[in-house]
Write a protein that holds these residues in place. Structure first.
Motif, PDB file in Angstrom:
ATOM      1  N   ILE A  63      -5.543 -15.142  -1.646  1.00  0.00           N
ATOM      2  CA  ILE A  63      -5.932 -13.917  -0.972  1.00  0.00           C
ATOM      3  C   ILE A  63      -7.245 -13.430  -1.584  1.00  0.00           C
ATOM      4  O   ILE A  63      -7.428 -13.508  -2.806  1.00  0.00           O
ATOM      5  N   ALA A  64      -8.160 -12.986  -0.744  1.00  0.00           N
ATOM      6  CA  ALA A  64      -9.415 -12.415  -1.226  1.00  0.00           C
ATOM      7  C   ALA A  64      -9.137 -10.986  -1.686  1.00  0.00           C
ATOM      8  O   ALA A  64      -8.534 -10.208  -0.958  1.00  0.00           O
ATOM      9  N   VAL A  65      -9.566 -10.674  -2.907  1.00  0.00           N
ATOM     10  CA  VAL A  65      -9.403  -9.328  -3.455  1.00  0.00           C
ATOM     11  C   VAL A  65     -10.797  -8.822  -3.790  1.00  0.00           C
ATOM     12  O   VAL A  65     -11.529  -9.450  -4.559  1.00  0.00           O
ATOM     13  N   GLU A  76       5.764  -7.077 -14.280  1.00  0.00           N
ATOM     14  CA  GLU A  76       5.315  -6.553 -12.990  1.00  0.00           C
ATOM     15  C   GLU A  76       3.792  -6.488 -13.013  1.00  0.00           C
ATOM     16  O   GLU A  76       3.200  -5.965 -13.953  1.00  0.00           O
ATOM     17  N   LEU A  77       3.167  -7.053 -11.984  1.00  0.00           N
ATOM     18  CA  LEU A  77       1.722  -7.022 -11.818  1.00  0.00           C
ATOM     19  C   LEU A  77       1.415  -6.222 -10.562  1.00  0.00           C
ATOM     20  O   LEU A  77       1.824  -6.601  -9.466  1.00  0.00           O
ATOM     21  N   VAL A  78       0.733  -5.103 -10.749  1.00  0.00           N
ATOM     22  CA  VAL A  78       0.331  -4.264  -9.622  1.00  0.00           C
ATOM     23  C   VAL A  78      -1.188  -4.324  -9.525  1.00  0.00           C
ATOM     24  O   VAL A  78      -1.889  -4.031 -10.489  1.00  0.00           O
ATOM     25  N   ILE A  79      -1.676  -4.722  -8.352  1.00  0.00           N
ATOM     26  CA  ILE A  79      -3.113  -4.755  -8.078  1.00  0.00           C
ATOM     27  C   ILE A  79      -3.413  -3.681  -7.053  1.00  0.00           C
ATOM     28  O   ILE A  79      -2.851  -3.687  -5.956  1.00  0.00           O
ATOM     29  N   LEU A  80      -4.273  -2.755  -7.431  1.00  0.00           N
ATOM     30  CA  LEU A  80      -4.736  -1.698  -6.528  1.00  0.00           C
ATOM     31  C   LEU A  80      -6.174  -2.013  -6.165  1.00  0.00           C
ATOM     32  O   LEU A  80      -7.031  -2.131  -7.043  1.00  0.00           O
ATOM     33  N   THR A  81      -6.440  -2.174  -4.875  1.00  0.00           N
ATOM     34  CA  THR A  81      -7.765  -2.550  -4.406  1.00  0.00           C
ATOM     35  C   THR A  81      -8.070  -1.830  -3.100  1.00  0.00           C
ATOM     36  O   THR A  81      -7.151  -1.493  -2.342  1.00  0.00           O
ATOM     37  N   ASN A  82      -9.341  -1.602  -2.837  1.00  0.00           N
ATOM     38  CA  ASN A  82      -9.724  -0.994  -1.566  1.00  0.00           C
ATOM     39  C   ASN A  82      -9.578  -1.975  -0.416  1.00  0.00           C
ATOM     40  O   ASN A  82      -9.368  -1.577   0.723  1.00  0.00           O
ATOM     41  N   GLU A  83      -9.680  -3.280  -0.731  1.00  0.00           N
ATOM     42  CA  GLU A  83      -9.579  -4.272   0.335  1.00  0.00           C
ATOM     43  C   GLU A  83      -9.080  -5.604  -0.204  1.00  0.00           C
ATOM     44  O   GLU A  83      -9.511  -6.054  -1.263  1.00  0.00           O
ATOM     45  N   ALA A  84      -8.192  -6.224   0.543  1.00  0.00           N
ATOM     46  CA  ALA A  84      -7.700  -7.571   0.259  1.00  0.00           C
ATOM     47  C   ALA A  84      -7.419  -8.232   1.610  1.00  0.00           C
ATOM     48  O   ALA A  84      -6.959  -7.578   2.538  1.00  0.00           O
ATOM     49  N   SER A  85      -7.728  -9.526   1.710  1.00  0.00           N
ATOM     50  CA  SER A  85      -7.575 -10.221   2.998  1.00  0.00           C
ATOM     51  C   SER A  85      -6.946 -11.590   2.815  1.00  0.00           C
ATOM     52  O   SER A  85      -7.402 -12.390   1.992  1.00  0.00           O
ATOM     53  N   TRP A  86      -5.910 -11.866   3.623  1.00  0.00           N
ATOM     54  CA  TRP A  86      -5.330 -13.200   3.710  1.00  0.00           C
ATOM     55  C   TRP A  86      -6.293 -14.070   4.519  1.00  0.00           C
ATOM     56  O   TRP A  86      -7.105 -13.547   5.300  1.00  0.00           O
ATOM     57  N   PRO A  87      -6.220 -15.395   4.394  1.00  0.00           N
ATOM     58  CA  PRO A  87      -7.151 -16.273   5.119  1.00  0.00           C
ATOM     59  C   PRO A  87      -7.237 -15.993   6.624  1.00  0.00           C
ATOM     60  O   PRO A  87      -8.326 -15.947   7.195  1.00  0.00           O
ATOM     61  N   GLU A  88      -6.090 -15.772   7.263  1.00  0.00           N
ATOM     62  CA  GLU A  88      -6.099 -15.562   8.718  1.00  0.00           C
ATOM     63  C   GLU A  88      -6.665 -14.208   9.134  1.00  0.00           C
ATOM     64  O   GLU A  88      -6.927 -13.972  10.312  1.00  0.00           O
ATOM     65  N   GLU A  89      -6.890 -13.315   8.189  1.00  0.00           N
ATOM     66  CA  GLU A  89      -7.449 -11.993   8.495  1.00  0.00           C
ATOM     67  C   GLU A  89      -8.974 -11.967   8.404  1.00  0.00           C
ATOM     68  O   GLU A  89      -9.597 -10.976   8.749  1.00  0.00           O
ATOM     69  N   ILE A  90      -9.566 -13.061   7.956  1.00  0.00           N
ATOM     70  CA  ILE A  90     -11.016 -13.109   7.745  1.00  0.00           C
ATOM     71  C   ILE A  90     -11.708 -13.665   8.975  1.00  0.00           C
ATOM     72  O   ILE A  90     -11.325 -14.712   9.504  1.00  0.00           O
TER      73      ILE A  90
END
Length: 145
Positions: A63-65, A76-90
């Motif tokens: 996933i693009a972060v 537990e790993l929590v990633i907070l980001t303004n944008e993340a995209s799976w391959p099919e969303e790009i």
């Protein structure tokens, strides 16, 4: 991989991209790549634009972060980001157009701030282009044989 898992959550302002147990995560931090396995020490870190690799015994997802922060605590790993995209969303065509625009802008500008902005846009587009080429789940090499 071990039976012990990490609970991974990737959260954007509009949605939860993933909320599940995984074997391992490799993510791009501002000071380099970091791998997270169960039992990792507590840590908070800033994320760079990059690809998060999410691994389970059944394969790997990417996933693009696009920046953000990550906190690791109690498996537990929590990633907070303004944008993340799976391959099919790009949108690959749009990402390629952004790459060309950013590259041209870098060549044209002498102002260091404009060049820095263009470099960020270029990095963003390159991450999107790379992630768009992956399938949602890829099998491990051992499973392909």
């Amino acid at each position: 991989m071990s039976d012990k898992k990490i609970h991974l959550k990737i959260v954007t302002p509009t949605e939860v991209k993933i909320d599940e147990k995984v074997d391992m995560v490799v993510m791009r931090c501002v000071d380099g790549a970091m791998g997270i396995l169960p039992g990792h020490m507590p840590l908070s870190t800033a994320l760079d634009y990059g690809i998060a690799r999410i691994m389970n015994k059944d394969g790997e997802r990417r996933i693009a972060v696009f920046g953000g922060i990550a906190q690791i605590k109690n498996d537990e790993l929590v990633i907070l980001t303004n944008e993340a995209s799976w391959p099919e969303e790009i949108d690959l065509a749009q990402a390629q157009q952004e790459r060309e625009s950013a590259s041209e802008s870098i060549r044209m500008h002498v102002d260091s701030l404009a060049v820095q902005r263009s470099q960020v846009q270029l990095r963003r587009s390159l991450v999107a282009i790379e992630v768009s080429s992956y399938t949602l789940v890829s099998k491990t090499r051992a499973e392909e044989k």
